[in-house]
Design a protein around this motif. Structure first.
Motif, PDB file in Angstrom:
ATOM      1  N   LYS A 293     -11.231 105.732  35.099  1.00 29.22           N
ATOM      2  CA  LYS A 293     -10.647 106.903  35.743  1.00 29.22           C
ATOM      3  C   LYS A 293      -9.171 107.002  35.403  1.00 29.22           C
ATOM      4  CE  LYS A 293     -10.424 109.245  40.234  1.00 29.22           C
ATOM      5  NZ  LYS A 293     -11.115 110.444  39.728  1.00 29.22           N
ATOM      6  N   GLU A 294      -8.739 108.187  35.004  1.00 29.47           N
ATOM      7  CA  GLU A 294      -7.341 108.395  34.634  1.00 29.47           C
ATOM      8  C   GLU A 294      -6.432 108.178  35.845  1.00 29.47           C
ATOM      9  OE1 GLU A 294      -7.130 112.284  32.981  1.00 29.47           O
ATOM     10  OE2 GLU A 294      -8.272 111.773  31.172  1.00 29.47           O
TER      11      GLU A 294
ATOM     12  N   TRP B 265     -11.796 111.311  33.217  1.00 31.29           N
ATOM     13  CA  TRP B 265     -12.214 109.955  32.861  1.00 31.29           C
ATOM     14  C   TRP B 265     -11.967 109.710  31.377  1.00 31.29           C
ATOM     15  CZ3 TRP B 265     -14.194 106.208  36.176  1.00 31.29           C
ATOM     16  CH2 TRP B 265     -14.445 106.639  37.483  1.00 31.29           C
ATOM     17  N   GLN B 266     -11.561 108.501  31.062  1.00 29.93           N
ATOM     18  CA  GLN B 266     -11.311 108.093  29.683  1.00 29.93           C
ATOM     19  C   GLN B 266     -12.429 107.165  29.223  1.00 29.93           C
ATOM     20  OE1 GLN B 266      -7.733 105.816  29.266  1.00 29.93           O
ATOM     21  NE2 GLN B 266      -7.973 105.484  27.062  1.00 29.93           N
TER      22      GLN B 266
END
Length: 240
Positions: free
Chosen positions: A88-89, A66-67
């Motif tokens: 979420k990436e 996650w970013q």
């Protein structure tokens, strides 16, 4: 009717037994304090990870996969929470992660969920709760953790609708050995820990996931479960 009566009687007996056990432990813990004049509840053992817990409020939580889009301290009720927008990436999935870490040895969970409801109303105008249920998920042991046992978390899961946005909401108090949405559950765990001259640190967790306006909250459960597992695992590997 007989089966229901039996159920309620058994439930009452379980609650009475838990209270009697707690009173016994408090009494046993209080004897040394009485003899020395240092009461346990006036001078509880320190929280070993208090520095790490306080850091969460300033920097948020690093989540694998996650970013963090943004993070800031946000006053909710009488406390400052960490408000973290995560993405979420490799996906468009986003969520708001609210974290309230323990702030001192005397700090304890109380009315955090009521505070979040009030914050939601003040931020969006309305905060209507529906489709509420209990939820459970488990966290697999990490290489950083000594235990090989899966950790069970119990939580609140519901839909919160506002004029601008509808959210699936997942809430619980994260602890080293799991989680529960009830402050009383933490209280019992902490009293048992203090009897061993230890503490049970805690973090209030509230995850808000945007969903279809006035839709079925169950459609968001797989994502909520995934984020919940990731958050609990990250807390157990660090601040807890």
């Amino acid at each position: 009717m007989t089966s229901f009566s039996k159920f309620f009687k058994e439930n009452q007996l379980t609650q009475v037994a838990a209270l009697l056990l707690l009173l016994l432990l408090l009494a046993m813990a209080g004897v040394p304090g009485y003899l020395t004049g240092h009461w346990q509840w006036k001078q509880p053992p320190p929280v070993p990870t208090l520095h790490e817990l306080k850091q969460i409020r300033k920097t948020g939580l690093t989540l694998p996969g996650w970013q963090t889009i943004e993070q800031a301290e946000q006053q909710i009720g009488e406390h400052n929470w960490s408000l973290q927008v995560i993405k979420k990436e490799g996906s468009e999935s986003q969520a708001i992660l609210l974290l309230l870490p323990q702030n001192g040895p005397m700090d304890q969970p109380e009315v955090e969920w009521t505070d979040v409801n009030g914050w939601g109303r003040s931020r969006w105008g309305k905060w209507n709760i529906a489709q509420s249920r209990s939820a459970e998920f488990t966290v697999k042991p990490s290489a950083k953790l000594a235990s090989n046992v899966e950790t069970k978390v119990e939580a609140r899961f519901f839909r919160a609708s506002t004029p601008q946005q509808t959210f699936a909401v997942l809430q619980w108090y994260a602890m080293p050995d799991g989680g529960n949405p009830s402050p009383f559950h933490w209280f019992l765990a902490d009293q048992l820990a203090q009897w061993r001259k230890q503490r049970t640190p805690w973090v209030g967790v509230s995850i808000l996931i945007p969903m279809e306006p006035l839709g079925q909250v169950e459609t968001s459960w797989p994502l909520a479960q995934s984020i919940g597992e990731t958050v609990q695992a990250a807390l157990m590997a660090g601040a807890l």
